[in-house]
Design a protein around this motif. Structure first.
Motif, PDB file in Angstrom:
ATOM      1  N   PHE A 110      11.834  62.338 -59.025  1.00 24.80           N
ATOM      2  CA  PHE A 110      12.848  62.126 -60.058  1.00 24.80           C
ATOM      3  C   PHE A 110      14.166  61.717 -59.414  1.00 24.80           C
ATOM      4  O   PHE A 110      14.620  62.337 -58.463  1.00 24.80           O
ATOM      5  CB  PHE A 110      13.038  63.392 -60.903  1.00 24.80           C
ATOM      6  CG  PHE A 110      11.887  63.664 -61.834  1.00 24.80           C
ATOM      7  CD1 PHE A 110      11.782  62.995 -63.038  1.00 24.80           C
ATOM      8  CD2 PHE A 110      10.895  64.576 -61.487  1.00 24.80           C
ATOM      9  CE1 PHE A 110      10.718  63.224 -63.896  1.00 24.80           C
ATOM     10  CE2 PHE A 110       9.831  64.813 -62.332  1.00 24.80           C
ATOM     11  CZ  PHE A 110       9.731  64.136 -63.541  1.00 24.80           C
ATOM     12  N   GLY A 111      14.758  60.679 -59.972  1.00 29.27           N
ATOM     13  CA  GLY A 111      15.984  60.107 -59.420  1.00 29.27           C
ATOM     14  C   GLY A 111      15.778  58.622 -59.211  1.00 29.27           C
ATOM     15  O   GLY A 111      14.723  58.071 -59.552  1.00 29.27           O
ATOM     16  N   PRO A 112      16.747  57.917 -58.650  1.00 36.09           N
ATOM     17  CA  PRO A 112      16.612  56.475 -58.456  1.00 36.09           C
ATOM     18  C   PRO A 112      15.344  56.061 -57.706  1.00 36.09           C
ATOM     19  O   PRO A 112      14.752  55.023 -58.006  1.00 36.09           O
ATOM     20  CB  PRO A 112      17.874  56.111 -57.659  1.00 36.09           C
ATOM     21  CG  PRO A 112      18.861  57.156 -58.051  1.00 36.09           C
ATOM     22  CD  PRO A 112      18.082  58.416 -58.250  1.00 36.09           C
ATOM     23  N   LYS A 113      14.919  56.883 -56.734  1.00 34.84           N
ATOM     24  CA  LYS A 113      13.712  56.534 -55.975  1.00 34.84           C
ATOM     25  C   LYS A 113      12.420  56.860 -56.719  1.00 34.84           C
ATOM     26  O   LYS A 113      11.326  56.500 -56.246  1.00 34.84           O
ATOM     27  CB  LYS A 113      13.715  57.259 -54.632  1.00 34.84           C
ATOM     28  CG  LYS A 113      14.717  56.715 -53.632  1.00 34.84           C
ATOM     29  CD  LYS A 113      14.536  57.386 -52.278  1.00 34.84           C
ATOM     30  CE  LYS A 113      15.469  56.797 -51.241  1.00 34.84           C
ATOM     31  NZ  LYS A 113      15.302  57.441 -49.927  1.00 34.84           N
ATOM     32  N   GLY A 114      12.520  57.524 -57.844  1.00 36.27           N
ATOM     33  CA  GLY A 114      11.332  57.866 -58.623  1.00 36.27           C
ATOM     34  C   GLY A 114      10.814  56.672 -59.396  1.00 36.27           C
ATOM     35  O   GLY A 114      10.855  56.628 -60.626  1.00 36.27           O
ATOM     36  N   TYR A 115      10.338  55.670 -58.670  1.00 37.26           N
ATOM     37  CA  TYR A 115       9.849  54.419 -59.252  1.00 37.26           C
ATOM     38  C   TYR A 115       8.384  54.279 -58.857  1.00 37.26           C
ATOM     39  O   TYR A 115       8.072  54.081 -57.679  1.00 37.26           O
ATOM     40  CB  TYR A 115      10.679  53.242 -58.734  1.00 37.26           C
ATOM     41  CG  TYR A 115      10.653  52.021 -59.631  1.00 37.26           C
ATOM     42  CD1 TYR A 115       9.454  51.352 -59.889  1.00 37.26           C
ATOM     43  CD2 TYR A 115      11.809  51.531 -60.232  1.00 37.26           C
ATOM     44  CE1 TYR A 115       9.424  50.243 -60.713  1.00 37.26           C
ATOM     45  CE2 TYR A 115      11.788  50.420 -61.051  1.00 37.26           C
ATOM     46  CZ  TYR A 115      10.585  49.782 -61.299  1.00 37.26           C
ATOM     47  OH  TYR A 115      10.557  48.683 -62.118  1.00 37.26           O
ATOM     48  N   ILE A 130      19.890  50.350 -66.378  1.00 33.98           N
ATOM     49  CA  ILE A 130      20.425  51.399 -67.253  1.00 33.98           C
ATOM     50  C   ILE A 130      19.782  52.741 -66.919  1.00 33.98           C
ATOM     51  O   ILE A 130      20.461  53.770 -66.813  1.00 33.98           O
ATOM     52  CB  ILE A 130      20.187  51.045 -68.738  1.00 33.98           C
ATOM     53  CG1 ILE A 130      20.966  49.798 -69.127  1.00 33.98           C
ATOM     54  CG2 ILE A 130      20.547  52.226 -69.640  1.00 33.98           C
ATOM     55  CD1 ILE A 130      20.591  49.226 -70.485  1.00 33.98           C
ATOM     56  N   VAL A 131      18.455  52.724 -66.732  1.00 35.94           N
ATOM     57  CA  VAL A 131      17.726  53.961 -66.426  1.00 35.94           C
ATOM     58  C   VAL A 131      18.187  54.520 -65.083  1.00 35.94           C
ATOM     59  O   VAL A 131      18.505  55.710 -64.959  1.00 35.94           O
ATOM     60  CB  VAL A 131      16.205  53.717 -66.420  1.00 35.94           C
ATOM     61  CG1 VAL A 131      15.456  55.019 -66.123  1.00 35.94           C
ATOM     62  CG2 VAL A 131      15.742  53.145 -67.762  1.00 35.94           C
ATOM     63  N   ILE A 132      18.224  53.666 -64.068  1.00 37.19           N
ATOM     64  CA  ILE A 132      18.605  54.119 -62.726  1.00 37.19           C
ATOM     65  C   ILE A 132      20.035  54.662 -62.719  1.00 37.19           C
ATOM     66  O   ILE A 132      20.324  55.698 -62.110  1.00 37.19           O
ATOM     67  CB  ILE A 132      18.410  52.978 -61.712  1.00 37.19           C
ATOM     68  CG1 ILE A 132      16.923  52.653 -61.558  1.00 37.19           C
ATOM     69  CG2 ILE A 132      19.012  53.345 -60.355  1.00 37.19           C
ATOM     70  CD1 ILE A 132      16.631  51.309 -60.919  1.00 37.19           C
ATOM     71  N   ALA A 133      20.931  53.976 -63.439  1.00 35.61           N
ATOM     72  CA  ALA A 133      22.327  54.413 -63.489  1.00 35.61           C
ATOM     73  C   ALA A 133      22.494  55.748 -64.193  1.00 35.61           C
ATOM     74  O   ALA A 133      23.480  56.460 -63.955  1.00 35.61           O
ATOM     75  CB  ALA A 133      23.184  53.349 -64.180  1.00 35.61           C
ATOM     76  N   ALA A 134      21.549  56.120 -65.057  1.00 37.19           N
ATOM     77  CA  ALA A 134      21.641  57.397 -65.776  1.00 37.19           C
ATOM     78  C   ALA A 134      21.669  58.577 -64.809  1.00 37.19           C
ATOM     79  O   ALA A 134      22.206  59.640 -65.134  1.00 37.19           O
ATOM     80  CB  ALA A 134      20.473  57.541 -66.748  1.00 37.19           C
ATOM     81  N   ASN A 135      21.121  58.375 -63.604  1.00 37.33           N
ATOM     82  CA  ASN A 135      21.114  59.449 -62.604  1.00 37.33           C
ATOM     83  C   ASN A 135      22.506  59.758 -62.053  1.00 37.33           C
ATOM     84  O   ASN A 135      22.673  60.752 -61.339  1.00 37.33           O
ATOM     85  CB  ASN A 135      20.181  59.078 -61.453  1.00 37.33           C
ATOM     86  CG  ASN A 135      18.724  59.041 -61.872  1.00 37.33           C
ATOM     87  OD1 ASN A 135      18.067  60.066 -61.986  1.00 37.33           O
ATOM     88  ND2 ASN A 135      18.202  57.844 -62.111  1.00 37.33           N
ATOM     89  N   GLU A 136      23.483  58.926 -62.396  1.00 34.27           N
ATOM     90  CA  GLU A 136      24.854  59.211 -61.982  1.00 34.27           C
ATOM     91  C   GLU A 136      25.376  60.483 -62.645  1.00 34.27           C
ATOM     92  O   GLU A 136      26.285  61.133 -62.141  1.00 34.27           O
ATOM     93  CB  GLU A 136      25.756  58.021 -62.297  1.00 34.27           C
ATOM     94  CG  GLU A 136      25.430  56.796 -61.447  1.00 34.27           C
ATOM     95  CD  GLU A 136      26.132  55.541 -61.922  1.00 34.27           C
ATOM     96  OE1 GLU A 136      26.998  55.645 -62.827  1.00 34.27           O
ATOM     97  OE2 GLU A 136      25.809  54.444 -61.407  1.00 34.27           O
ATOM     98  N   SER A 137      24.775  60.819 -63.797  1.00 30.86           N
ATOM     99  CA  SER A 137      25.081  62.116 -64.417  1.00 30.86           C
ATOM    100  C   SER A 137      24.196  63.176 -63.772  1.00 30.86           C
ATOM    101  O   SER A 137      22.975  63.006 -63.711  1.00 30.86           O
ATOM    102  CB  SER A 137      24.800  62.093 -65.915  1.00 30.86           C
ATOM    103  OG  SER A 137      24.767  63.419 -66.434  1.00 30.86           O
ATOM    104  N   PRO A 138      24.757  64.282 -63.311  1.00 35.02           N
ATOM    105  CA  PRO A 138      23.925  65.333 -62.715  1.00 35.02           C
ATOM    106  C   PRO A 138      23.015  66.006 -63.733  1.00 35.02           C
ATOM    107  O   PRO A 138      22.118  66.758 -63.358  1.00 35.02           O
ATOM    108  CB  PRO A 138      24.955  66.317 -62.150  1.00 35.02           C
ATOM    109  CG  PRO A 138      26.202  66.070 -62.938  1.00 35.02           C
ATOM    110  CD  PRO A 138      26.193  64.614 -63.283  1.00 35.02           C
ATOM    111  N   ALA A 139      23.238  65.697 -65.018  1.00 39.78           N
ATOM    112  CA  ALA A 139      22.431  66.302 -66.078  1.00 39.78           C
ATOM    113  C   ALA A 139      21.187  65.483 -66.406  1.00 39.78           C
ATOM    114  O   ALA A 139      20.408  65.871 -67.278  1.00 39.78           O
ATOM    115  CB  ALA A 139      23.283  66.465 -67.341  1.00 39.78           C
TER     116      ALA A 139
END
Length: 335
Positions: free
Chosen positions: A248-253, A159-168
């Motif tokens: 920040f973004g999907p790779k920000g793990y 859910i968190v990773i998918a949130a990056n699909e929004s540019p906001a």
């Protein structure tokens, strides 16, 4: 205008430490804190009179959406690794309240329990870690982002990773391993894994080991975790960092670790220390069937050191055992 921080979990061990560390470093920030009810909020309000408290549970999605939309940064620590409604609400609120030009930042607490999936699936309890069970948070990022759905916490991670699909929306996930040391939050200052082991030892008269006793976890001091939250929030406000996809973004793990332990060694340390403190007649360990003490969780925290300059300074887990045993003995009325 002061940055607006919306934090969940202020009454918890990790959230309380995150708030303490953030407020100490940046008292000028505007803090909004989600607490369950007014009674639970009293010690929080007393410790942080300038903070704004909002009341609700993690199922009160309208409250969470509204606050996420209004915040510059969300720091989510309250049952964050497993609670689905709150994660969905944060994602929705951030997307609604922000734009691509001024995104909202989400710092999300997970945990390296997610890395125990292989041992749990194959019931490899007590065994030494396999080479492929080690996850380096830069070199192995694609493996981390594609962990199997059966791994605990994975459903919320997605859910968190998918949130990056929004540019906001821009996210950062932090997954600490075993956390130890006394926290500085206003309510709960006690961790889970090591205190539970100590409690079991003091109540049963022996320290438990899952045979053959070779399982390993990494560990980090609570204050070093608190410092990470400060660095992460500062990065969200720093234009040179908040647009870096490695932060920040999907790779920000981000994993965090500053030590390694075998659970069998921790049990031996606890038994020896409890004996020194007169709580056990002798330092006895005993083999029991306890999968939680037998699964491996192996992480390498390269990302925090490289991109945020995270430099852990806390005492080692072994050094903290005497204080932890004394704390549990007092809590249980045995000291």
């Amino acid at each position: 205008m002061a940055p607006k921080i919306f934090l969940t979990g202020a009454t918890g061990y990790i959230g309380g430490e995150a708030l303490y560390s953030l407020n100490k470093a940046h008292p000028e920030y505007e803090y909004t804190l989600l607490v369950r009810n007014e009674e639970r909020g009293k010690p929080v309000a007393a410790a942080y009179p300038n903070a704004r408290l909002v009341y609700g549970t993690l199922d009160d999605v309208e409250v969470i959406e509204k606050e996420a939309a209004a915040a510059d940064i969300v720091v989510h620590t309250a049952d964050s690794s497993d609670n689905v409604p709150s994660a969905q609400a944060i994602a929705k609120g951030l997307a609604a309240g922000h734009t691509a030009e001024k995104p909202g930042y989400w710092i999300h607490l997970c945990g390296t329990g997610i890395l125990t999936w292989y041992d749990a699936k194959h019931k490899r309890y007590g065994q030494a870690p396999l080479p492929e069970e080690r996850y380096h948070d830069i070199d192995d990022i694609e493996r981390i982002l594609s962990l199997p759905d059966e791994a605990i916490h994975r459903n919320v991670d997605k859910i968190v990773i998918a949130a990056n699909e929004s540019p906001a929306v821009k996210t950062l996930i932090v997954g600490p391993p075993t956390i130890y040391g006394q926290g500085r939050g206003p309510v709960n200052q006690r961790s889970i894994q090591v205190p539970k082991l100590i409690e079991l030892t003091l109540n049963s008269g022996f320290a438990p080991i899952q045979a053959p006793g070779l399982a390993e976890w990494d560990n980090v001091h609570i204050r070093d975790l608190g410092e990470f939250f400060v660095l992460a929030v500062e990065a969200a406000l720093d234009p040179s960092k908040n647009s870096n996809p490695e932060i920040f973004g999907p790779k920000g793990y981000f994993f965090l670790e500053n030590g390694v332990h075998k659970w069998s060694d921790v049990s031996k340390w606890v038994a020896e220390e409890a004996t020194k403190q007169g709580l056990l007649p002798e330092p006895i360990t005993r083999e029991i069937d306890s999968p939680q003490l037998g699964e491996n969780s192996k992480s390498v925290a390269a990302r925090a050191r490289k991109y945020l300059g995270w430099t852990p300074k806390g005492p080692s887990l072994k050094d903290e055992i005497p204080a932890a045993v004394a704390y549990e003995a007092k809590r249980l009325g045995k000291a």
